[in-house]
Design a protein around this motif. Structure first.
Motif, PDB file in Angstrom:
ATOM      1  N   TYR A 237       0.802  -1.229   0.000  1.00 12.91           N
ATOM      2  CA  TYR A 237       0.000   0.000   0.000  1.00 12.91           C
ATOM      3  C   TYR A 237       0.836   1.281   0.000  1.00 12.91           C
ATOM      4  CZ  TYR A 237      -3.779  -3.201   1.264  1.00 12.91           C
ATOM      5  OH  TYR A 237      -4.678  -4.233   1.268  1.00 12.91           O
ATOM      6  N   LEU A 238       1.974   1.268   0.672  1.00 13.98           N
ATOM      7  CA  LEU A 238       2.797   2.475   0.748  1.00 13.98           C
ATOM      8  C   LEU A 238       3.473   2.734  -0.593  1.00 13.98           C
ATOM      9  CD1 LEU A 238       4.293   1.725   4.249  1.00 13.98           C
ATOM     10  CD2 LEU A 238       3.130   3.875   3.693  1.00 13.98           C
ATOM     11  N   PRO A 239       3.369   3.940  -1.145  1.00 16.33           N
ATOM     12  CA  PRO A 239       3.907   4.210  -2.477  1.00 16.33           C
ATOM     13  C   PRO A 239       5.427   4.320  -2.554  1.00 16.33           C
ATOM     14  CG  PRO A 239       2.850   6.173  -1.587  1.00 16.33           C
ATOM     15  CD  PRO A 239       2.600   5.073  -0.613  1.00 16.33           C
ATOM     16  N   ASN A 240       6.071   4.619  -1.423  1.00 17.74           N
ATOM     17  CA  ASN A 240       7.522   4.871  -1.436  1.00 17.74           C
ATOM     18  C   ASN A 240       8.144   4.118  -0.268  1.00 17.74           C
ATOM     19  OD1 ASN A 240      10.058   5.934  -1.778  1.00 17.74           O
ATOM     20  ND2 ASN A 240       9.424   8.077  -1.705  1.00 17.74           N
ATOM     21  N   VAL A 241       8.324   2.807  -0.444  1.00 19.24           N
ATOM     22  CA  VAL A 241       8.613   1.950   0.711  1.00 19.24           C
ATOM     23  C   VAL A 241       9.725   0.943   0.430  1.00 19.24           C
ATOM     24  CG1 VAL A 241       6.847   0.239   0.083  1.00 19.24           C
ATOM     25  CG2 VAL A 241       7.513   0.496   2.502  1.00 19.24           C
ATOM     26  N   ALA A 242      10.470   0.607   1.474  1.00 20.56           N
ATOM     27  CA  ALA A 242      11.421  -0.503   1.435  1.00 20.56           C
ATOM     28  C   ALA A 242      11.278  -1.259   2.754  1.00 20.56           C
ATOM     29  CB  ALA A 242      12.846   0.012   1.272  1.00 20.56           C
ATOM     30  N   HIS A 243      11.499  -2.571   2.707  1.00 18.26           N
ATOM     31  CA  HIS A 243      11.364  -3.401   3.913  1.00 18.26           C
ATOM     32  C   HIS A 243      12.628  -4.231   4.098  1.00 18.26           C
ATOM     33  CE1 HIS A 243       9.446  -7.210   5.869  1.00 18.26           C
ATOM     34  NE2 HIS A 243      10.003  -6.447   6.782  1.00 18.26           N
ATOM     35  N   LYS A 244      13.147  -4.204   5.311  1.00 21.37           N
ATOM     36  CA  LYS A 244      14.331  -5.020   5.624  1.00 21.37           C
ATOM     37  C   LYS A 244      13.994  -5.937   6.792  1.00 21.37           C
ATOM     38  CE  LYS A 244      19.349  -4.471   5.928  1.00 21.37           C
ATOM     39  NZ  LYS A 244      19.663  -4.897   4.564  1.00 21.37           N
ATOM     40  N   GLU A 245      14.148  -7.236   6.584  1.00 15.88           N
ATOM     41  CA  GLU A 245      13.926  -8.215   7.658  1.00 15.88           C
ATOM     42  C   GLU A 245      15.288  -8.669   8.171  1.00 15.88           C
ATOM     43  OE1 GLU A 245      10.592 -11.300   7.635  1.00 15.88           O
ATOM     44  OE2 GLU A 245      12.368 -12.550   7.301  1.00 15.88           O
ATOM     45  N   ILE A 246      15.486  -8.534   9.489  1.00 12.59           N
ATOM     46  CA  ILE A 246      16.782  -8.811  10.093  1.00 12.59           C
ATOM     47  C   ILE A 246      16.808 -10.225  10.676  1.00 12.59           C
ATOM     48  CG2 ILE A 246      18.528  -7.958  11.717  1.00 12.59           C
ATOM     49  CD1 ILE A 246      17.632  -5.935   9.523  1.00 12.59           C
ATOM     50  N   ARG A 247      17.837 -10.960  10.349  1.00 11.92           N
ATOM     51  CA  ARG A 247      17.947 -12.355  10.799  1.00 11.92           C
ATOM     52  C   ARG A 247      18.262 -12.446  12.292  1.00 11.92           C
ATOM     53  NH1 ARG A 247      22.008 -15.663   7.161  1.00 11.92           N
ATOM     54  NH2 ARG A 247      21.306 -17.264   8.624  1.00 11.92           N
ATOM     55  N   ASP A 248      17.767 -13.517  12.894  1.00  8.14           N
ATOM     56  CA  ASP A 248      18.130 -13.905  14.270  1.00  8.14           C
ATOM     57  C   ASP A 248      17.711 -12.912  15.346  1.00  8.14           C
ATOM     58  OD1 ASP A 248      19.382 -16.205  13.211  1.00  8.14           O
ATOM     59  OD2 ASP A 248      21.219 -15.068  12.854  1.00  8.14           O
ATOM     60  N   VAL A 249      16.754 -12.043  15.054  1.00  8.29           N
ATOM     61  CA  VAL A 249      16.236 -11.136  16.086  1.00  8.29           C
ATOM     62  C   VAL A 249      14.715 -11.153  16.061  1.00  8.29           C
ATOM     63  CG1 VAL A 249      18.211  -9.549  16.179  1.00  8.29           C
ATOM     64  CG2 VAL A 249      16.377  -9.132  14.532  1.00  8.29           C
ATOM     65  N   GLY A 250      14.111 -10.674  17.170  1.00 11.56           N
ATOM     66  CA  GLY A 250      12.662 -10.636  17.284  1.00 11.56           C
ATOM     67  C   GLY A 250      12.098  -9.239  17.132  1.00 11.56           C
ATOM     68  N   HIS A 251      11.201  -8.879  18.036  1.00 11.89           N
ATOM     69  CA  HIS A 251      10.422  -7.644  17.928  1.00 11.89           C
ATOM     70  C   HIS A 251      11.267  -6.380  18.111  1.00 11.89           C
ATOM     71  CE1 HIS A 251       6.600  -5.537  17.889  1.00 11.89           C
ATOM     72  NE2 HIS A 251       6.848  -4.963  19.060  1.00 11.89           N
ATOM     73  N   ALA A 252      12.186  -6.401  19.077  1.00  9.96           N
ATOM     74  CA  ALA A 252      12.968  -5.192  19.404  1.00  9.96           C
ATOM     75  C   ALA A 252      14.373  -5.288  18.818  1.00  9.96           C
ATOM     76  CB  ALA A 252      13.029  -4.996  20.919  1.00  9.96           C
ATOM     77  N   ILE A 253      14.484  -5.024  17.530  1.00  9.32           N
ATOM     78  CA  ILE A 253      15.776  -5.145  16.842  1.00  9.32           C
ATOM     79  C   ILE A 253      16.808  -4.216  17.450  1.00  9.32           C
ATOM     80  CG2 ILE A 253      16.959  -5.013  14.604  1.00  9.32           C
ATOM     81  CD1 ILE A 253      13.377  -5.121  14.156  1.00  9.32           C
ATOM     82  N   HIS A 254      16.373  -3.006  17.816  1.00 10.15           N
ATOM     83  CA  HIS A 254      17.303  -2.001  18.353  1.00 10.15           C
ATOM     84  C   HIS A 254      17.882  -2.417  19.707  1.00 10.15           C
ATOM     85  CE1 HIS A 254      13.622  -0.940  20.504  1.00 10.15           C
ATOM     86  NE2 HIS A 254      14.371  -0.283  21.379  1.00 10.15           N
ATOM     87  N   VAL A 255      17.207  -3.344  20.383  1.00  9.78           N
ATOM     88  CA  VAL A 255      17.698  -3.865  21.665  1.00  9.78           C
ATOM     89  C   VAL A 255      18.562  -5.104  21.435  1.00  9.78           C
ATOM     90  CG1 VAL A 255      16.982  -4.990  23.814  1.00  9.78           C
ATOM     91  CG2 VAL A 255      15.766  -2.960  23.013  1.00  9.78           C
ATOM     92  N   GLU A 256      18.105  -5.967  20.538  1.00 11.78           N
ATOM     93  CA  GLU A 256      18.785  -7.249  20.335  1.00 11.78           C
ATOM     94  C   GLU A 256      20.043  -7.126  19.482  1.00 11.78           C
ATOM     95  OE1 GLU A 256      16.038 -10.563  19.510  1.00 11.78           O
ATOM     96  OE2 GLU A 256      14.418  -9.229  20.145  1.00 11.78           O
ATOM     97  N   ASN A 257      20.059  -6.140  18.581  1.00 10.57           N
ATOM     98  CA  ASN A 257      21.266  -5.888  17.774  1.00 10.57           C
ATOM     99  C   ASN A 257      21.377  -4.393  17.493  1.00 10.57           C
ATOM    100  OD1 ASN A 257      23.423  -5.908  15.985  1.00 10.57           O
ATOM    101  ND2 ASN A 257      22.774  -7.794  14.982  1.00 10.57           N
TER     102      ASN A 257
END
Length: 274
Positions: A237-257
């Motif tokens: 739906y978003l017209p100007n979007v990119a998605h990055k999925e980070i391996r080996d982490v859960g909900h709080a990426i900024h905490v886990e890595n």
């Protein structure tokens, strides 16, 4: 770093500011039970060419915790943020939001122009009426539980929900820091945050996504299947979007890595300038 508290629309809003006057501007919004401290490690990995704000959202950290849950509504929080940015004469910034903070960041971007939007493990809300009602009722029950049983009992429960299972892989020291941040909260602030700004009561922004032309970056953890699926749906739906999925982490990426999260944010900011 400057620790600042300003009265905005009748409440005290606390925030930290780093590298005042630097070229790039970034605002960080934490999740439920969080505070400005959520971002400490991420900030440590970012360059001093970034002028950064980390804000304690209403009901959290050192910001006011009004007794009226209506004051926590998304419309009120958008107005608070906008008034703060106007007072600081801030514009053309990138807004980073995690989980609950991501819902607020998206809501803000739906109403006001910003340079970029980075959403970590975030949702545009719920469209289904029954689903919204069920979520509202469960948040009300949780709010009642916080007020009745107290913060320690709630944090014990909150640490055990499946969303945070991947955090058990963190060092005991880091788990303890996260627990301390949660325990520094307040019963009324957290309860009213759920009542006034839970996913069941906030408006759904799914129908607004196609109108958000701001460059938007979705970051999710591989182990957080629910929010990874949501991000893949939002991409449509978003017209100007990119998605990055980070391996080996859960909900709080900024905490886990945090180092990797900081690197991704830095790359996004610098690419925006190309």
């Amino acid at each position: 770093m400057e620790s600042i508290t300003i009265n905005i629309r009748g409440i005290d809003i606390h925030f930290n500011r780093y590298n005042k006057g630097a070229k790039e501007r970034i605002v960080f919004l934490h999740g439920f039970t969080g505070s400005t401290h959520t971002w400490d490690e991420v900030i440590s990995f970012l360059p001093n060419t970034f002028d950064m704000l980390t804000i304690d959202l209403i009901g959290h950290g050192e910001t006011s915790k009004p007794k009226d849950s209506a004051r926590y509504a998304v419309e009120e929080q958008i107005a608070d943020l906008h008034s703060l940015f106007q007072q600081l004469q801030w514009s053309n910034f990138t807004l980073v939001g995690y989980s609950m903070g991501g819902r607020l960041a998206l809501s803000y971007a739906n109403q006001y122009p910003i340079k970029g939007l980075i959403l970590e493990s975030s949702s545009p809300g719920l469209t289904d009426k029954k689903e919204r009602l069920n979520r509202k009722q469960s948040d009300e029950q949780l709010a009642d539980r916080i007020l009745k049983e107290g913060l320690t009992s709630f944090v014990d429960f909150w640490e055990g929900i499946p969303l945070f299972h991947s955090q058990r892989q963190l060092t005991l020291e880091k788990q303890q820091l996260i627990r301390q941040e949660r325990l520094a909260g307040s019963e009324i602030g957290l309860a009213n945050s759920l009542r006034g700004f839970g996913t069941g009561v906030q408006p759904s922004y799914w129908n607004n996504l196609q109108e958000i032309v701001t460059p938007t970056f979705l970051i999710t953890g591989e182990l957080d299947e629910k929010f990874s699926k949501l991000a893949k749906k939002m991409e449509k739906y978003l017209p100007n979007v990119a998605h990055k999925e980070i391996r080996d982490v859960g909900h709080a990426i900024h905490v886990e890595n945090p180092e990797l999260f900081a690197t991704i944010v830095e790359d996004i900011i610098l690419k925006e300038d190309v």
